[in-house]
Enzyme design. Sequence first.
Site, short mmCIF file in Angstrom:
data_model
loop_
_atom_site.label_atom_id
_atom_site.label_comp_id
_atom_site.label_asym_id
_atom_site.label_seq_id
_atom_site.Cartn_x
_atom_site.Cartn_y
_atom_site.Cartn_z
N ASN A 38 0.24 -2.47 -5.70
CA ASN A 38 1.28 -1.95 -6.59
C ASN A 38 1.14 -0.44 -6.80
O ASN A 38 2.13 0.26 -7.01
CB ASN A 38 1.24 -2.65 -7.95
CG ASN A 38 1.71 -4.09 -7.86
OD1 ASN A 38 2.43 -4.46 -6.93
ND2 ASN A 38 1.32 -4.90 -8.82
N ASP A 91 5.71 2.16 1.59
CA ASP A 91 6.53 0.97 1.35
C ASP A 91 6.27 -0.10 2.41
O ASP A 91 6.45 -1.29 2.17
CB ASP A 91 8.01 1.35 1.35
CG ASP A 91 8.91 0.22 0.88
OD1 ASP A 91 8.52 -0.49 -0.07
OD2 ASP A 91 9.99 0.02 1.46
N ASP A 94 2.20 -1.50 1.70
CA ASP A 94 1.79 -2.14 0.44
C ASP A 94 1.63 -3.65 0.59
O ASP A 94 0.66 -4.24 0.09
CB ASP A 94 2.74 -1.79 -0.71
CG ASP A 94 4.20 -2.12 -0.40
OD1 ASP A 94 4.48 -2.67 0.67
OD2 ASP A 94 5.06 -1.80 -1.24
N ARG A 99 -1.97 -8.54 1.44
CA ARG A 99 -2.51 -9.65 2.23
C ARG A 99 -3.96 -9.37 2.65
O ARG A 99 -4.78 -10.28 2.70
CB ARG A 99 -1.63 -9.89 3.46
CG ARG A 99 -0.27 -10.50 3.11
CD ARG A 99 0.55 -10.79 4.34
NE ARG A 99 1.08 -9.59 4.96
CZ ARG A 99 2.22 -9.00 4.58
NH1 ARG A 99 2.92 -9.49 3.57
NH2 ARG A 99 2.64 -7.91 5.19
N ASP A 112 7.91 -4.01 -5.69
CA ASP A 112 8.37 -3.44 -4.43
C ASP A 112 9.89 -3.34 -4.39
O ASP A 112 10.46 -2.25 -4.24
CB ASP A 112 7.85 -4.30 -3.28
CG ASP A 112 8.10 -3.65 -1.91
OD1 ASP A 112 8.69 -2.54 -1.88
OD2 ASP A 112 7.70 -4.23 -0.90
N HIS A 113 10.56 -4.47 -4.54
CA HIS A 113 12.01 -4.49 -4.40
C HIS A 113 12.73 -3.88 -5.60
O HIS A 113 13.83 -3.34 -5.47
CB HIS A 113 12.49 -5.92 -4.15
CG HIS A 113 11.91 -6.52 -2.91
ND1 HIS A 113 12.03 -5.93 -1.67
CD2 HIS A 113 11.19 -7.66 -2.71
CE1 HIS A 113 11.41 -6.67 -0.77
NE2 HIS A 113 10.90 -7.72 -1.37
N ASP A 116 12.65 -0.26 -4.97
CA ASP A 116 13.56 0.01 -3.85
C ASP A 116 15.01 0.09 -4.31
O ASP A 116 15.79 0.90 -3.81
CB ASP A 116 13.43 -1.09 -2.78
CG ASP A 116 12.17 -0.92 -1.93
OD1 ASP A 116 11.54 0.15 -2.00
OD2 ASP A 116 11.82 -1.87 -1.21
#
Length: 372
Positions: A38, A91, A94, A99, A112-113, A116
């Site tokens: 994050n 972007d 991340d 993972r 994230d989104h 965005d």
Amino acid sequence: CLGYGHYSAVDSNPLSVYIMHPFWNFVVKFLPMWLAPNLITFTGFMFLVLNFLILAFYDFDFTASGAKHEHVPSWVWVAAGIFNFLAYTLDGVDGKQARRTNSSTPLGELFDHGLDSWACMLFVATVYSIFGRGESGVSVVTLYYILWMVLFSFILSHWEKYNTGILFLPWGYDMSQVTISLVYLVTAVVGVETWYQPVLLHFLYRDLFTFMIIACSFAVTLPMSLYNVLKAYRSDTLKHSSLYEAFLPFLSPVLLFILSTIWVVYSPSNILDLQPRIFYLMVGTAFANVTCKLIVCQMSNTRCQALSWLLLPMSVVVLLAVTKVVTNETLLLHLWTAAVMLAHIHYGVSVVHQLSKHFKIFAFSLKKPNSD
């Protein structure tokens, strides 16, 4: 508690699959294992904010690229190109860092989104300074509708996930980010005067810019979104059988578009011409707020909110402006933009805090809170 589903995304863009993902896989190896995904996401977003602020300082009203105006310094375009590519790279890495550190959570998806959705406006407004609003540029009204094409292209992907459970990443995003970064760097070398020249016959670069966005929206993004949803419908995997429920996520964005367009068209003082940057900021932030609520719904497998509360006071603001009850439209716009930004930031901080508490994690650290 709400049940959060597994994050599922499909990225079939050849540029992304064969070039960018291998590059991101290479880059992520250099990141320390203690670095929270994050924090990477937020850092990338702040590069875009920095680009927006720098261009706002040198070209607040989008006139600097005009033939008889003082142009933006070349170093600004170099910085814009580097910052944009860094934001794009962060972007991309991340999720890989999440993972890699086994720290993937719904909070990361929202972060994230959600950022965005706000970045869409930052991209468009910053790129606009290359062409500006001069004779060889794009009018502020045309750019307003271009901004909305970009915003609707973004929400289409999340509408797909709301209905199919899978996020189909749009092809246009990767191509646009690489192109934008290169255009910034080219502008630093050749100067904005180069964009005055026609590409072919009387077809200017500004026309190519407009055509590419329109073509990408209507020839690529929209058809692919409809195809993916139709495919899910035919295979009986569509999450919402009702047509009303399926298209409910579009209600608030469409109403936001209608309200903002009414203000643009019927503004007594032509507010978009007076304060284009602030107006774009207001629209982009309000859109991000609406979109974030959709993302939360699709993550938690809950019904989409029919109407965003933010549209109610906005209706009053638009009414006060177009009926001349408030004569100082510029002041009204500035106050409303500040209110929208504060409301959106408050919403974002509140949701991040709630999710962090629910999943017993820190937003910007991989350390675990004390169980007591």
